[in-house]
Design a protein around this motif. Sequence first.
Motif, PDB file in Angstrom:
ATOM      1  N   ASN A   1       0.857  -1.173   0.000  1.00 28.69           N
ATOM      2  CA  ASN A   1       0.000   0.000   0.000  1.00 28.69           C
ATOM      3  C   ASN A   1       0.899   1.230   0.000  1.00 28.69           C
ATOM      4  O   ASN A   1       1.023   1.947   0.988  1.00 28.69           O
ATOM      5  N   ASP A   2       1.585   1.426  -1.115  1.00 29.60           N
ATOM      6  CA  ASP A   2       2.544   2.516  -1.268  1.00 29.60           C
ATOM      7  C   ASP A   2       2.272   3.178  -2.614  1.00 29.60           C
ATOM      8  O   ASP A   2       2.561   2.606  -3.667  1.00 29.60           O
ATOM      9  N   GLN A   3       1.697   4.375  -2.585  1.00 31.67           N
ATOM     10  CA  GLN A   3       1.268   5.040  -3.811  1.00 31.67           C
ATOM     11  C   GLN A   3       2.415   5.290  -4.790  1.00 31.67           C
ATOM     12  O   GLN A   3       2.225   5.208  -6.000  1.00 31.67           O
ATOM     13  N   LYS A   4       3.612   5.573  -4.286  1.00 32.10           N
ATOM     14  CA  LYS A   4       4.750   5.804  -5.188  1.00 32.10           C
ATOM     15  C   LYS A   4       5.126   4.534  -5.934  1.00 32.10           C
ATOM     16  O   LYS A   4       5.442   4.561  -7.121  1.00 32.10           O
ATOM     17  N   GLU A   5       5.098   3.405  -5.246  1.00 34.34           N
ATOM     18  CA  GLU A   5       5.401   2.130  -5.896  1.00 34.34           C
ATOM     19  C   GLU A   5       4.297   1.743  -6.881  1.00 34.34           C
ATOM     20  O   GLU A   5       4.578   1.234  -7.962  1.00 34.34           O
ATOM     21  N   ILE A   6       3.051   2.000  -6.493  1.00 32.73           N
ATOM     22  CA  ILE A   6       1.941   1.718  -7.403  1.00 32.73           C
ATOM     23  C   ILE A   6       2.108   2.527  -8.677  1.00 32.73           C
ATOM     24  O   ILE A   6       1.925   2.017  -9.779  1.00 32.73           O
ATOM     25  N   GLU A   7       2.489   3.788  -8.537  1.00 31.60           N
ATOM     26  CA  GLU A   7       2.682   4.633  -9.713  1.00 31.60           C
ATOM     27  C   GLU A   7       3.812   4.109 -10.599  1.00 31.60           C
ATOM     28  O   GLU A   7       3.669   4.014 -11.817  1.00 31.60           O
ATOM     29  N   LYS A   8       4.942   3.721  -9.985  1.00 32.90           N
ATOM     30  CA  LYS A   8       6.064   3.190 -10.775  1.00 32.90           C
ATOM     31  C   LYS A   8       5.655   1.932 -11.538  1.00 32.90           C
ATOM     32  O   LYS A   8       5.948   1.790 -12.729  1.00 32.90           O
ATOM     33  N   ILE A   9       4.995   1.021 -10.837  1.00 34.71           N
ATOM     34  CA  ILE A   9       4.593  -0.244 -11.462  1.00 34.71           C
ATOM     35  C   ILE A   9       3.560   0.009 -12.553  1.00 34.71           C
ATOM     36  O   ILE A   9       3.653  -0.538 -13.655  1.00 34.71           O
ATOM     37  N   SER A  10       2.594   0.860 -12.254  1.00 35.51           N
ATOM     38  CA  SER A  10       1.562   1.181 -13.234  1.00 35.51           C
ATOM     39  C   SER A  10       2.173   1.801 -14.490  1.00 35.51           C
ATOM     40  O   SER A  10       1.838   1.403 -15.611  1.00 35.51           O
ATOM     41  N   CYS A  11       3.058   2.748 -14.314  1.00 32.19           N
ATOM     42  CA  CYS A  11       3.678   3.400 -15.477  1.00 32.19           C
ATOM     43  C   CYS A  11       4.465   2.394 -16.308  1.00 32.19           C
ATOM     44  O   CYS A  11       4.401   2.416 -17.535  1.00 32.19           O
ATOM     45  N   LEU A  12       5.174   1.501 -15.644  1.00 30.74           N
ATOM     46  CA  LEU A  12       5.913   0.474 -16.376  1.00 30.74           C
ATOM     47  C   LEU A  12       4.960  -0.413 -17.183  1.00 30.74           C
ATOM     48  O   LEU A  12       5.157  -0.628 -18.375  1.00 30.74           O
ATOM     49  N   LEU A  13       3.899  -0.890 -16.538  1.00 22.32           N
ATOM     50  CA  LEU A  13       2.989  -1.822 -17.202  1.00 22.32           C
ATOM     51  C   LEU A  13       2.107  -1.153 -18.256  1.00 22.32           C
ATOM     52  O   LEU A  13       1.659  -1.816 -19.189  1.00 22.32           O
ATOM     53  N   LEU A  14       1.868   0.142 -18.128  1.00 26.06           N
ATOM     54  CA  LEU A  14       1.042   0.828 -19.121  1.00 26.06           C
ATOM     55  C   LEU A  14       1.845   1.368 -20.301  1.00 26.06           C
ATOM     56  O   LEU A  14       1.317   1.538 -21.385  1.00 26.06           O
ATOM     57  N   LYS A  15       3.125   1.637 -20.081  1.00 31.89           N
ATOM     58  CA  LYS A  15       3.937   2.231 -21.154  1.00 31.89           C
ATOM     59  C   LYS A  15       4.784   1.216 -21.905  1.00 31.89           C
ATOM     60  O   LYS A  15       5.006   1.352 -23.098  1.00 31.89           O
ATOM     61  N   GLU A  16       5.296   0.223 -21.238  1.00 27.56           N
ATOM     62  CA  GLU A  16       6.177  -0.780 -21.855  1.00 27.56           C
ATOM     63  C   GLU A  16       5.329  -1.809 -22.597  1.00 27.56           C
ATOM     64  O   GLU A  16       4.326  -2.285 -22.072  1.00 27.56           O
ATOM     65  N   ASP A  17       5.712  -2.148 -23.818  1.00 24.06           N
ATOM     66  CA  ASP A  17       4.925  -3.141 -24.565  1.00 24.06           C
ATOM     67  C   ASP A  17       5.572  -4.529 -24.584  1.00 24.06           C
ATOM     68  O   ASP A  17       5.029  -5.454 -25.165  1.00 24.06           O
ATOM     69  N   PHE A  18       6.723  -4.665 -23.942  1.00 27.10           N
ATOM     70  CA  PHE A  18       7.421  -5.950 -23.853  1.00 27.10           C
ATOM     71  C   PHE A  18       7.540  -6.606 -25.227  1.00 27.10           C
ATOM     72  O   PHE A  18       7.004  -7.682 -25.474  1.00 27.10           O
ATOM     73  N   ASP A  19       8.256  -5.902 -26.093  1.00 26.73           N
ATOM     74  CA  ASP A  19       8.536  -6.369 -27.456  1.00 26.73           C
ATOM     75  C   ASP A  19       7.261  -6.675 -28.240  1.00 26.73           C
ATOM     76  O   ASP A  19       7.193  -7.644 -28.991  1.00 26.73           O
TER      77      ASP A  19
END
Length: 150
Positions: free
Chosen positions: A99-117
């Motif tokens: 329950n850490d908003q900064k970590e949620i933001e980092k993970i969310s940004c990674l999963l929403l922006k990265e297309d994994f090839d």
Amino acid sequence: MKIIVKGALLVVLSLGMVNCKKTQDPPKEKYCGIEMTGFEVMDSKTIAKKGYNHTSDDKELAGDMMAAIDSMSGKAYDVNFSFFMRDNEKIGLYVLGPNDQKEIEKISCLLLKEDFDGRLPEERELLFYTNDHNTLLAAVKSKSEEVGEE
């Protein structure tokens, strides 16, 4: 008695007309995506209840996604996720973590922006829960073309 019924009907119709003129609030941007509505979350949970059979490609993709999350966070937090749906256009993920908003933001940004090839579809939904699965921390989805990109 007829006057009361007519009055109540008039009030209901008036409220309906007033609500018809209301415009829908624009989507709220959050965590590199758009905050999901309560109805969208309920729809996603309904889809998730049907179950999802992971393919070998899904397992490989999940491993690569987990490795990216671990390298980004330095494995500072115990984060897990699972697909609750996936097709060519859309993927849905349950993300379990702190329950850490900064970590949620980092993970969310990674999963929403990265297309994994190119292996992730354009449309993505992320439901963040605490590790005990009890508390919904965030619900975000990818931005649509109408909202625009950063």
